[in-house]
Design an enzyme around this catalytic site. Structure first.
Site, PDB file in Angstrom:
ATOM      1  N   GLU A 185      18.083  22.242 -14.665  1.00  0.00           N
ATOM      2  CA  GLU A 185      18.527  23.275 -15.601  1.00  0.00           C
ATOM      3  C   GLU A 185      19.820  22.861 -16.317  1.00  0.00           C
ATOM      4  O   GLU A 185      20.739  23.666 -16.497  1.00  0.00           O
ATOM      5  CB  GLU A 185      18.721  24.615 -14.868  1.00  0.00           C
ATOM      6  CG  GLU A 185      17.434  25.162 -14.290  1.00  0.00           C
ATOM      7  CD  GLU A 185      17.576  26.573 -13.734  1.00  0.00           C
ATOM      8  OE1 GLU A 185      16.624  27.350 -13.855  1.00  0.00           O
ATOM      9  OE2 GLU A 185      18.654  26.898 -13.192  1.00  0.00           O
ATOM     10  N   GLU A 260       9.738  26.914 -12.377  1.00  0.00           N
ATOM     11  CA  GLU A 260      10.261  27.953 -11.490  1.00  0.00           C
ATOM     12  C   GLU A 260       9.710  29.298 -11.952  1.00  0.00           C
ATOM     13  O   GLU A 260      10.067  29.796 -13.017  1.00  0.00           O
ATOM     14  CB  GLU A 260      11.794  27.972 -11.487  1.00  0.00           C
ATOM     15  CG  GLU A 260      12.422  26.750 -10.831  1.00  0.00           C
ATOM     16  CD  GLU A 260      13.936  26.874 -10.669  1.00  0.00           C
ATOM     17  OE1 GLU A 260      14.466  27.999 -10.860  1.00  0.00           O
ATOM     18  OE2 GLU A 260      14.586  25.864 -10.364  1.00  0.00           O
TER      19      GLU A 260
END
Length: 615
Positions: A185, A260
């Site tokens: 991320e 995710e």
């Protein structure tokens, strides 16, 4: 004899040939990117994955959790790799015991599961310092997640050590690791493509020469993507949006991977336990699977964040929020590894989307749980009685200055009494118990922005003691680089800075060598208590901490994590794998209610009970 030697020679050659045949067989798999789907052995393959973090599950239970994953319909397991576990001190590596991630991957293979590996130095994961080892903050000029040379040097040392453990287990080397994630991320943090390219090269140099990918939330997808790698998306499950976003970065192609997908959320102290009904997600899961997209559930099974490894939220616009020990996450598999209603509903969705003729394994029965006999504590010792060999300095030193990663530091100084004033701890990190001449006078808590206490000191020389707890370093956001612990600036009283400090380290890496007494004076200061309990059988149980205040528990030398009466977590999960028939030992560190003498247990957890805090 000659005949015997020939027989042995022929047998040896046969075994070698069989070994090579097995090796060839093991290496026959290929994994690649198609235009719209992944290709396993040149055939379309849909990843149905769930995240399990090896340190959050007892090693002895890894296989059981993976069997449950198979029973829900997963074909893949995702996991981070945690730098601060594997290099707790500079150049000292640990891949043993619960840190043996290579064995975790091998067990997954034995259970017929593929693995998605996420070895980025930064993991977030509601984990202490986002996975970074504390000692990075002692490297002069080091800046994490950057091109700064010292960081890249330490990063390279770490990733090469990880590569030695795991690169041979990639699918292109005969193993079961399908893909490896580069950074984590990163788009939520910055957008430096040169830095991402350095990451990629480091991974390849470390032996990760298979399929690499990046993952980011939808709004940060472009910033965190490195051209040439597969972009994966987090937190978005609308098939049309997923396709559009990934195609825009990937030359109009797939595959389409939701790296995710969140079936619920994590918890922090004094906040209600996060739960979301399964029926809020089943239609979304069904839509994703019907669209042929791949998915990784974060989390499939959360487990527990033991030792001192919880992280914390901290943004400039919100208070510091340390996370609790339970990482139950309201996941499909609960903290103890049992199927929930969410598990069964997700399993039904996956079953509907299997190819014709495919069936799922039966769901194993729930693990038994029990109530253990009430524990009586036979011995105790005040923390004050364990003070020895102080570090002396004019100013208070941080945990990092003291080369201490986690736990507690006891600060002591002497000042002239006979006056009233405000005691102020500038930049307390994170929780402090204040004592004057050996008596407790108050607490300060970073969560509540408390840094000052009004005191009236007795006449004469006064001993000031401050016990500071590291409640967990920030794991996400702009304050990731502001993560030192302890008294990080100064202490003053009545406007005058206090100097000349003794500092005593309490890392509590183990408690079994501590010297206990048959009784300890109950003076309201922090205490360690030890007891024994006998069992005729072992099963999971949950220690009921509702009558206790704040602290930690060790059973048979295993750290179960933190408890705190403010909730929402009121129990500590004690896995059957860490109990034994016969005599078991328990140690409790109690900070606020040292008068407690007994401890009971429950057959079920309490994860959603909040008490009002005393101000």
């Amino acid at each position: 004899m000659k005949l015997l030697n020939n027989i042995i020679l022929v047998s040896t050659m046969v075994l070698v040939l069989l070994g090579k045949a097995e090796e060839t067989k093991a290496q026959k798999h290929t994994f690649a990117l198609g235009d719209s789907t992944f290709l396993l052995d040149n055939k379309p393959f849909q990843i149905i994955s769930g995240e399990i973090h090896y340190p959050r599950v007892p090693r002895e239970a890894w296989r059981q959790r993976m069997q449950m994953a198979k029973a829900m319909g997963l074909n893949t397991i995702g996991t981070y790799v945690f730098w601060n576990l594997h290099e707790p001190e500079k150049n000292k590596f640990d891949f043993s015991g619960n840190n043996d991630i290579a064995e975790f991957v091998r067990i997954a293979k034995e259970e017929g599961l593929w693995v998605i590996l996420r070895p980025s130095p930064y993991v977030c994961a509601e984990w202490e310092f986002g996975g970074y080892p504390y000692w990075l903050q002692n490297e002069k000029g080091l800046v994490v997640r950057s091109k700064e040379s010292q960081y890249l040097k330490e990063y390279e040392t770490y990733i090469k050590a990880v590569g030695k453990q795991l690169a041979p287990l990639q699918i292109n080397h005969g193993g079961n690791i399908l893909m490896v994630q580069v950074e984590n991320e990163y788009g939520s943090y910055s957008n430096d493509k040169e830095y991402l390219a350095i990451n990629k090269k480091m991974f390849i140099d470390a032996g990760f020469d298979g399929l690499l990918y990046t993952c980011d939330p939808e709004k940060d997808l472009s910033d965190g993507h490195l051209p040439g790698l597969l972009p994966a998306i987090n937190g978005q499950d609308d098939p049309a949006i997923v396709k559009s976003k990934i195609k825009a970065l990937n030359a109009g192609k797939g595959p389409f991977f939701i790296a995710e997908w969140y079936p619920a959320w994590f918890d922090w102290w004094v906040t209600p336990h996060h739960t979301v009904p399964a029926d809020k997600y089943t239609a979304k899961l069904d839509a994703v699977l019907k669209a042929g997209m791949s998915i990784n559930m974060y989390m499939f099974h959360g487990g527990s964040t033991r030792d001192f490894m919880n992280g914390a939220n901290d943004k400039d616009t919100t208070p510091y929020e340390p996370q609790i020990s339970s990482y139950d996450y309201d996941a499909p598999l609960d903290e103890a590894g049992n199927a929930t209603d969410k598990f069964m509903q997700f399993r039904a969705v996956i079953q509907r989307n299997l190819a014709a003729g495919q069936t799922l394994p039966e769901v194993p029965a729930a693990k038994p749980s029990m109530v253990i006999p009430e524990i009586q504590f036979q011995a105790a010792v005040r923390l004050a009685d364990l003070l020895s060999a102080p570090t002396k300095h004019e100013k208070p030193l941080t945990f990092e200055d003291l080369n201490q990663a986690y736990g507690f530091v006891w600060y002591r100084s002497t000042l002239q009494g006979g006056k009233t004033g405000v005691l102020k701890i500038k930049a307390l990190r994170d929780y402090a118990i204040i004592m004057v001449n050996g008596k407790r006078v108050g607490t300060l808590d970073r969560r509540n922005a408390q840094d000052s206490l009004s005191l009236t000191l007795p006449a004469g020389k006064v001993t000031l003691d401050i016990l500071v707890e590291n409640l967990g370093r920030v794991n996400f956001g702009p304050n990731l680089l502001k993560n030192k612990k302890g008294i990080t600036e100064y202490v003053s009283f009545a406007g005058t800075e206090i100097q000349n400090w003794d500092m005593f380290k309490f890392p509590f890496t183990e408690v079994q060598s501590l010297k206990f007494k048959s009784a300890a004076q109950a003076d309201g200061t922090p205490v360690l208590k030890k007891g024994n309990f006998n069992l005729n059988q072992v099963a999971d149980t949950y220690l009921d901490m509702r009558k206790w205040g704040k602290g930690m528990v060790w059973v048979n030398g295993k750290n179960l994590g933190r408890y705190w009466e403010i909730g929402p977590q009121q129990t500590l999960y004690l896995p059957a794998e860490w109990l034994k028939r016969g005599k078991n030992e328990i140690v409790v560190l109690e900070l606020n209610k040292p008068e407690q003498k007994t401890l009971s247990s429950l057959a079920k957890p309490i994860l959603d009970s909040i008490k009002n805090e005393e101000k």
